[in-house]
Design a protein around this motif. Structure first.
Motif, PDB file in Angstrom:
ATOM      1  N   ILE A 183       0.830  -1.200   0.000  1.00 60.57           N
ATOM      2  CA  ILE A 183       0.000   0.000   0.000  1.00 60.57           C
ATOM      3  C   ILE A 183       0.868   1.256   0.000  1.00 60.57           C
ATOM      4  N   VAL A 184       1.876   1.288   0.860  1.00 59.75           N
ATOM      5  CA  VAL A 184       2.738   2.464   0.957  1.00 59.75           C
ATOM      6  C   VAL A 184       3.521   2.662  -0.338  1.00 59.75           C
ATOM      7  N   ALA A 185       3.997   1.568  -0.934  1.00 59.10           N
ATOM      8  CA  ALA A 185       4.748   1.681  -2.186  1.00 59.10           C
ATOM      9  C   ALA A 185       3.889   2.251  -3.301  1.00 59.10           C
ATOM     10  N   ILE A 186       2.611   1.881  -3.322  1.00 63.14           N
ATOM     11  CA  ILE A 186       1.688   2.413  -4.336  1.00 63.14           C
ATOM     12  C   ILE A 186       1.445   3.905  -4.095  1.00 63.14           C
ATOM     13  N   LEU A 187       1.226   4.291  -2.841  1.00 64.16           N
ATOM     14  CA  LEU A 187       0.986   5.704  -2.535  1.00 64.16           C
ATOM     15  C   LEU A 187       2.231   6.550  -2.798  1.00 64.16           C
ATOM     16  N   ARG A 188       3.418   5.986  -2.543  1.00 62.15           N
ATOM     17  CA  ARG A 188       4.659   6.714  -2.817  1.00 62.15           C
ATOM     18  C   ARG A 188       4.775   7.016  -4.314  1.00 62.15           C
ATOM     19  N   ALA A 189       4.463   6.018  -5.132  1.00 59.85           N
ATOM     20  CA  ALA A 189       4.523   6.224  -6.577  1.00 59.85           C
ATOM     21  C   ALA A 189       3.515   7.286  -7.009  1.00 59.85           C
ATOM     22  N   GLU A 190       2.325   7.247  -6.427  1.00 59.39           N
ATOM     23  CA  GLU A 190       1.306   8.236  -6.774  1.00 59.39           C
ATOM     24  C   GLU A 190       1.725   9.640  -6.322  1.00 59.39           C
ATOM     25  N   ALA A 191       2.407   9.734  -5.191  1.00 58.57           N
ATOM     26  CA  ALA A 191       2.876  11.031  -4.714  1.00 58.57           C
ATOM     27  C   ALA A 191       3.879  11.639  -5.685  1.00 58.57           C
ATOM     28  N   GLY A 192       4.659  10.799  -6.357  1.00 54.59           N
ATOM     29  CA  GLY A 192       5.582  11.314  -7.360  1.00 54.59           C
ATOM     30  C   GLY A 192       4.864  11.805  -8.602  1.00 54.59           C
ATOM     31  N   ARG A 193       3.790  11.100  -8.974  1.00 55.40           N
ATOM     32  CA  ARG A 193       3.025  11.503 -10.155  1.00 55.40           C
ATOM     33  C   ARG A 193       2.152  12.722  -9.883  1.00 55.40           C
ATOM     34  N   SER A 194       1.625  12.809  -8.650  1.00 57.92           N
ATOM     35  CA  SER A 194       0.651  13.867  -8.329  1.00 57.92           C
ATOM     36  C   SER A 194       1.023  14.548  -7.012  1.00 57.92           C
ATOM     37  N   PRO A 195       2.157  15.239  -6.975  1.00 63.71           N
ATOM     38  CA  PRO A 195       2.624  15.811  -5.698  1.00 63.71           C
ATOM     39  C   PRO A 195       1.770  16.954  -5.188  1.00 63.71           C
ATOM     40  N   TYR A 196       0.908  17.513  -6.026  1.00 63.85           N
ATOM     41  CA  TYR A 196       0.092  18.645  -5.608  1.00 63.85           C
ATOM     42  C   TYR A 196      -1.373  18.252  -5.439  1.00 63.85           C
ATOM     43  N   ASP A 197      -1.615  16.954  -5.277  1.00 67.75           N
ATOM     44  CA  ASP A 197      -2.957  16.447  -5.017  1.00 67.75           C
ATOM     45  C   ASP A 197      -3.259  16.658  -3.534  1.00 67.75           C
ATOM     46  N   ARG A 198      -4.128  17.608  -3.240  1.00 63.27           N
ATOM     47  CA  ARG A 198      -4.402  17.958  -1.845  1.00 63.27           C
ATOM     48  C   ARG A 198      -5.020  16.788  -1.086  1.00 63.27           C
ATOM     49  N   ARG A 199      -5.893  16.024  -1.739  1.00 64.07           N
ATOM     50  CA  ARG A 199      -6.535  14.904  -1.044  1.00 64.07           C
ATOM     51  C   ARG A 199      -5.514  13.817  -0.707  1.00 64.07           C
TER      52      ARG A 199
END
Length: 307
Positions: A183-199
């Motif tokens: 789960i954390v690895a997936i969220l880390r990857a998403e944080a790189g793609r969408s670092p300005y996603d407030r949610r």
């Protein structure tokens, strides 16, 4: 989340896990004050000046080319998922200097055609999520399989919130520790793609505050692709299930992933999945019948009628 800090910490953690033997550099002895490689050694392997690499590891990605990203990736022995994440971080760090280029947080909904399609896939559980792991939709069997997750106090239901904050997850997932890392690895990857996603930022903040385990795993900066694999779960109705999953991006919305689960034909899990499908169908039929009875007009009393 600060994209420049994320870039810096990602490179630092990747460098720290390597030894001179890993990269086939000679060891001349002497005391090493930091774990792993030195910055100068990474720069040497990447074919760039030490000052340039130091600037990059401080989070300054201005003017970083694809060739530089490739060189650093080779030096740090990044796998495909890590290379993609590194590329995303560099791109996001450059976009950060131009706020007008930032993507707004999107709200996702399934089209009527997609809902019809997944409901037609009646023999396999189907679950659709976004990059934050929010629940977007599921077919009947998918809703039955993940009924505990979908019984969430906060909408939309979220796989990360369920895994880290709901005690039922430790029983539902037979290999719960592995699922926390995934789960954390997936969220880390998403944080790189969408670092300005407030949610996404709010979700990470909530989990970091409420779960020490999440906070520790988040700090490791591990990223991985999870496109296929096995899930071993304990369902509260039908018991243990071992399921293969396939994850696919939706062509109609690249930010959504569809997960389809299946069991080996003839296996005990296959039989139990069929039992769950039958239970879900029966439950839906009963709910439709109750709704019809509730909405049906009631006969009015006729005061002039006498027996």
């Amino acid at each position: 989340m600060d994209i420049h800090d994320d870039l810096s910490e990602f490179l630092t953690t990747r460098r720290a896990r390597l030894t001179l033997a890993d990269v086939e550099l000679p060891d001349f002895g002497g005391r090493r004050r930091v774990p792993g490689l030195r910055r100068e050694e990474v720069a040497l392997l990447a074919g760039m000046s030490a000052e340039y690499y130091k600037r990059l590891e401080r989070g300054n990605a201005t003017g970083v080319s694809e060739a530089v990203v490739d060189g650093v990736s080779r030096a740090l022995r990044l796998d495909d998922a890590e290379h993609a994440h590194f590329t995303d971080l560099v791109r996001a760090a450059n976009v950060g200097a131009h706020p007008q280029r930032r993507r707004a947080t999107r709200t996702h909904q399934l089209t009527a055609g997609m809902r019809q399609t997944i409901e037609a896939m009646s023999t396999v559980p189907v679950f659709i999520q976004n990059g934050r792991l929010d629940f977007i939709g599921a077919n009947r069997l998918g809703r039955a399989l993940f009924s505990e997750m979908l019984d969430a106090a906060i909408a939309p239901a979220n796989a990360a919130r369920f895994v880290f904050l709901d005690p039922r997850a430790q029983t539902f997932y037979q290999d719960w520790p592995s699922n926390t890392r995934q789960i954390v690895a997936i969220l880390r990857a998403e944080a790189g793609r969408s670092p300005y996603d407030r949610r996404l930022s709010d979700l990470v903040g909530e989990l970091s505050t409420r779960s020490e385990l999440f906070r520790r795993l988040w700090g490791a900066h591990d990223v991985k692709e999870h496109r296929t694999g096995l899930k071993s779960i304990h369902h509260p109705i039908v018991g243990d299930l071992t399921l293969t999953y396939q994850s696919m991006d939706l062509a109609s919305d690249r930010d959504l992933q569809m997960l389809a689960f299946s069991a080996e034909p003839g296996s005990e899990s296959h039989d139990r999945l069929q039992i769950l499908a039958n239970c879900a169908e029966t439950n839906d039929a009963e709910m439709r019948r109750d709704a019809l009875e509730r909405d049906a007009p009631q006969p009015s009393a006729d005061p002039g009628f006498r027996i």
